[in-house]
Design an enzyme around this catalytic site. Structure first.
Site, PDB file in Angstrom:
ATOM      1  N   HIS A  95      -7.815  -0.304   4.499  1.00  0.00           N
ATOM      2  CA  HIS A  95      -8.664  -0.425   5.696  1.00  0.00           C
ATOM      3  C   HIS A  95      -9.227   0.937   6.075  1.00  0.00           C
ATOM      4  O   HIS A  95      -8.547   1.954   5.968  1.00  0.00           O
ATOM      5  CB  HIS A  95      -7.915  -1.071   6.868  1.00  0.00           C
ATOM      6  CG  HIS A  95      -6.747  -0.288   7.397  1.00  0.00           C
ATOM      7  ND1 HIS A  95      -6.866   0.623   8.420  1.00  0.00           N
ATOM      8  CD2 HIS A  95      -5.434  -0.291   7.041  1.00  0.00           C
ATOM      9  CE1 HIS A  95      -5.673   1.144   8.680  1.00  0.00           C
ATOM     10  NE2 HIS A  95      -4.785   0.618   7.861  1.00  0.00           N
ATOM     11  N   ASP A 142     -10.638   1.532   9.129  1.00  0.00           N
ATOM     12  CA  ASP A 142     -10.558   1.833  10.567  1.00  0.00           C
ATOM     13  C   ASP A 142      -9.252   2.575  10.857  1.00  0.00           C
ATOM     14  O   ASP A 142      -8.326   2.568  10.036  1.00  0.00           O
ATOM     15  CB  ASP A 142     -10.658   0.562  11.422  1.00  0.00           C
ATOM     16  CG  ASP A 142      -9.512  -0.419  11.193  1.00  0.00           C
ATOM     17  OD1 ASP A 142      -9.037  -0.523  10.040  1.00  0.00           O
ATOM     18  OD2 ASP A 142      -9.087  -1.078  12.162  1.00  0.00           O
ATOM     19  N   ASP A 184      -3.124   6.672   7.127  1.00  0.00           N
ATOM     20  CA  ASP A 184      -3.183   5.286   7.619  1.00  0.00           C
ATOM     21  C   ASP A 184      -4.613   4.960   7.966  1.00  0.00           C
ATOM     22  O   ASP A 184      -5.001   5.094   9.106  1.00  0.00           O
ATOM     23  CB  ASP A 184      -2.256   5.117   8.827  1.00  0.00           C
ATOM     24  CG  ASP A 184      -2.254   3.690   9.367  1.00  0.00           C
ATOM     25  OD1 ASP A 184      -2.757   2.788   8.687  1.00  0.00           O
ATOM     26  OD2 ASP A 184      -1.762   3.499  10.493  1.00  0.00           O
ATOM     27  N   GLU A 216      -8.060  -3.602  10.746  1.00  0.00           N
ATOM     28  CA  GLU A 216      -6.607  -3.680  10.570  1.00  0.00           C
ATOM     29  C   GLU A 216      -5.888  -3.257  11.840  1.00  0.00           C
ATOM     30  O   GLU A 216      -4.872  -3.844  12.223  1.00  0.00           O
ATOM     31  CB  GLU A 216      -6.166  -2.795   9.396  1.00  0.00           C
ATOM     32  CG  GLU A 216      -4.773  -3.115   8.853  1.00  0.00           C
ATOM     33  CD  GLU A 216      -3.647  -2.393   9.579  1.00  0.00           C
ATOM     34  OE1 GLU A 216      -2.483  -2.787   9.409  1.00  0.00           O
ATOM     35  OE2 GLU A 216      -3.919  -1.424  10.338  1.00  0.00           O
ATOM     36  N   GLU A 217      -6.416  -2.243  12.515  1.00  0.00           N
ATOM     37  CA  GLU A 217      -5.736  -1.704  13.698  1.00  0.00           C
ATOM     38  C   GLU A 217      -5.912  -2.578  14.933  1.00  0.00           C
ATOM     39  O   GLU A 217      -5.368  -2.277  15.997  1.00  0.00           O
ATOM     40  CB  GLU A 217      -6.229  -0.276  13.987  1.00  0.00           C
ATOM     41  CG  GLU A 217      -6.021   0.718  12.840  1.00  0.00           C
ATOM     42  CD  GLU A 217      -4.549   0.995  12.520  1.00  0.00           C
ATOM     43  OE1 GLU A 217      -3.670   0.369  13.139  1.00  0.00           O
ATOM     44  OE2 GLU A 217      -4.289   1.827  11.634  1.00  0.00           O
ATOM     45  N   ASP A 267      -0.226   0.708   2.387  1.00  0.00           N
ATOM     46  CA  ASP A 267      -0.390   0.850   3.837  1.00  0.00           C
ATOM     47  C   ASP A 267       0.935   0.536   4.518  1.00  0.00           C
ATOM     48  O   ASP A 267       0.967  -0.012   5.608  1.00  0.00           O
ATOM     49  CB  ASP A 267      -1.500  -0.090   4.328  1.00  0.00           C
ATOM     50  CG  ASP A 267      -1.900   0.191   5.768  1.00  0.00           C
ATOM     51  OD1 ASP A 267      -1.739   1.345   6.215  1.00  0.00           O
ATOM     52  OD2 ASP A 267      -2.357  -0.740   6.451  1.00  0.00           O
ATOM     53  N   THR A 287      -0.386   9.863  48.013  1.00  0.00           N
ATOM     54  CA  THR A 287       0.643   8.980  48.553  1.00  0.00           C
ATOM     55  C   THR A 287       0.108   7.564  48.670  1.00  0.00           C
ATOM     56  O   THR A 287      -0.120   7.049  49.753  1.00  0.00           O
ATOM     57  CB  THR A 287       1.117   9.487  49.924  1.00  0.00           C
ATOM     58  OG1 THR A 287      -0.033   9.684  50.746  1.00  0.00           O
ATOM     59  CG2 THR A 287       1.857  10.792  49.785  1.00  0.00           C
ATOM     60  N   ARG A 336       7.805  -7.223  17.740  1.00  0.00           N
ATOM     61  CA  ARG A 336       7.802  -7.313  16.278  1.00  0.00           C
ATOM     62  C   ARG A 336       8.564  -8.569  15.885  1.00  0.00           C
ATOM     63  O   ARG A 336       9.662  -8.804  16.403  1.00  0.00           O
ATOM     64  CB  ARG A 336       8.480  -6.079  15.684  1.00  0.00           C
ATOM     65  CG  ARG A 336       7.690  -4.805  15.896  1.00  0.00           C
ATOM     66  CD  ARG A 336       6.546  -4.729  14.913  1.00  0.00           C
ATOM     67  NE  ARG A 336       5.528  -3.780  15.363  1.00  0.00           N
ATOM     68  CZ  ARG A 336       4.412  -3.548  14.684  1.00  0.00           C
ATOM     69  NH1 ARG A 336       4.162  -4.191  13.552  1.00  0.00           N
ATOM     70  NH2 ARG A 336       3.527  -2.692  15.137  1.00  0.00           N
TER      71      ARG A 336
END
Lengths: 372, 372
Positions: free
Chosen positions: B86, B88, B125, B158-159, B185, B320, B333
């Site tokens: 990839h 990107d 990457d 991909e990202e 990758d 504040t 994941r």
């Protein structure tokens, strides 16, 4: 008196125009990017004082932003009123929530303000208020109606804790001597209920940093195996207040003044409308320290609030990062006999105590303020 | 073979220069501000494929960013390798932690890379990797040494979850037919240990919003009496993982594949150096799900991580404010038999369940990915 009122009527549009000019200056003292605007604002305020008829107008330098001084001493036998105000304003973030740009003032009628109100950053805190006093002074000066001596001090660091004011006041005690001080920079209880504030809570303000891994990590490779500083910080913030709304910092309440039952009964006589309060801020339920009313929670009791939090990826879309660090700004409102130094120290000790061993924490004090 | 190696030696500097050119393009797919850079990157990649000797090079349009395709079919009787990569890259925030600007590549020797490595966003990457395959292909083409058919697909999303890839692959099954797929990758276990990845965790990614008051409030006036969304969000994040590192979302582990004891024993034979692991990321202690090793926590077990958090005042100095809203980005994941849809739904239900009644919460799903 009538002559003074006539002067005000005749000059009203000019007063509004001049205030609008003042509101257009983004005098944000908290952000160094606006330094020149804050300085410019001080000069503009000094000009207004001169034009209104004040003598000995001075832009007094300090280590921070200047304090603008001006006076009219008619006769030392007359009483003297000292007017305090501030020409700096709060940052305007988050900008996207402003209906119109924060430094482009406009007048609009709303449900709360059927006769119209001025909307702009600083219009109600505190440019609008001190300008009102300044123009009242001008009207009396121009119509020879001033009944007493008047002194003005208008500072530029109120929103960052009035860092320079204390020293400057101590160095200028004689110059500032007066019989009463007039401040319009506090709360009005309701539009129907004139309010004189007799006490204010103090402030301890800290910035905290939690560091986990020494660099940002990919959550696909490291997720589930390392301390994520956002989670650690969240857990630590969650621990600062218990389920009854009590602040858990060791010794936090040690010096808190206990208000007597009769005083509490007196203050709770104030006509309070919980439904109106909730509606005004879009809530279906309030919360706070158990055993106290909303009015008490916001006045006679100390509190703790996270004023900002940030860490990791906060932009558009998604990024699968475990950040190295997470941050928060935390402020505590103090009541009599607590001091900013005491509370900041107690906070720091406690925050370090509850930190897990596998992260580093750092506490940086910002400004504080004494309760009175 | 020697001829091919000679070609590589003779052209090495050009290869590096060309890769540097590619790394200078900020092809950040997550941020719409970089749209033109991502599109430009696709065109540059296509040119490289053509120059290397690929046929039928095509910048294939999708609903999102294009997929670059190219092939060399020597003989349909030969096996075919499909190379995936990839072009990107991840966003480069936080910019202040970069030693040099992220899109200005340079080579430097470090402890971890005694022979020198290329540093830039995307160098590892995934621009560096697919460019290696592309240049290996070029070297074999130019020296008539290619031993098989080769196809390339290089995507630009991909990202952000490879949004368009699935449909495109389904529509081009015949074109993409192959005997094996080569992807560089994933992770390398250590510089001394060649690694073939046989499975990857999936992903569920959500953004959450907690709204307290309907506008930002001054903590001096309201502090202690209203739900502060930063505190509420912190408490909710703290509740997502219990003290044993288990994720508390109802039914989260229902479909998780149980890895056999013998498989676990096998994988834990991998030479693991906990001290080295901790040192490499500056930690004095790891953490995670009780009963599992670091290697297991990052591979066979599902996890939950907050990837970003923000709310209130995050600029210089102090403000504040009690903000109206606080936000977080949270990713999970996944392991085999969990699906992004299932987990996103379970997260949403649970997050709404644990929200106090006096705030509003909103969960917005970002991209997901299936584990395999």
């Amino acid at each position: 008196m009538q002559e003074t009122l006539n002067y005000i009527s005749e000059n009203k549009q000019r007063f509004v125009d001049e205030l609008f000019e003042l509101l257009r200056i983004p005098s944000i003292s908290a952000d160094p990017a606006y330094k020149n605007d804050v300085l410019k604002c001080a000069d503009v305020v000094a000009e207004h004082l001169k034009n209104a008829g004040a003598d000995n107008v001075e832009v007094c330098q300090t280590k921070g932003y200047p304090i603008v001084y001006g006076e009219k001493i008619l006769n030392t036998d007359l009483p003297t009123v000292l007017v305090y105000g501030h020409y700096d304003v709060q940052p305007a973030d988050p900008l996207e929530l402003w209906i119109k740009p924060p430094f482009e003032p406009y007048i609009e009628k709303t449900e709360l303000h059927p006769e119209g109100a001025i909307f702009a950053r600083g219009s109600a805190d505190d440019k609008g208020q001190f300008f009102m006093h300044l123009k009242a002074f001008e009207a009396m000066m121009k119509t020879n109606a001033l009944p007493c001596n008047v002194k003005f001090i208008l500072e530029g660091e109120e929103e960052v804790g009035s860092v320079s004011l204390g020293d400057w006041v101590n160095e200028n005690k004689e110059k500032l001597s007066c019989d009463c001080i007039l401040i319009s920079d506090t709360h009005i209880y309701s539009n129907e209920q004139p309010t004189v504030t007799t006490g204010l809570r103090g402030l301890s303000y800290v910035e905290v940093e939690v560091e986990g891994p020494n660099r940002d990590l990919h959550s696909g490779l490291y997720g589930g195996a390392v301390p994520n500083p956002i989670h650690v910080l969240s857990r630590m913030i969650a621990k600062l207040i218990d389920e009854d709304g009590h602040i858990t910092i060791d010794g936090f309440y040690d010096n808190v003044e206990t208000v007597s039952d009769s005083d509490r009964a007196d203050m709770n006589k104030l006509k309070d409308n919980p439904e109106e309060f909730k509606k005004s801020i879009g809530l279906n339920g309030v919360e706070g320290e158990k055993g106290y009313t909303t009015l008490e929670r916001t006045s006679i009791r100390p509190t703790l609030d996270c004023n900002g939090i940030w860490g990791g990826y906060t932009g558009e879309g998604a990024k699968t990062v475990i950040p190295s660090k997470a941050f928060a700004k935390i402020s505590m409102r103090l009541v009599p006999y607590q001091t900013p130094e005491e509370i900041t120290e107690k906070f720091t000790k406690y925050f370090e105590k509850i930190a897990p061993e596998n992260v580093k924490v750092k506490v940086t004090p910002h400004h504080g303020g004494m309760p009175y």
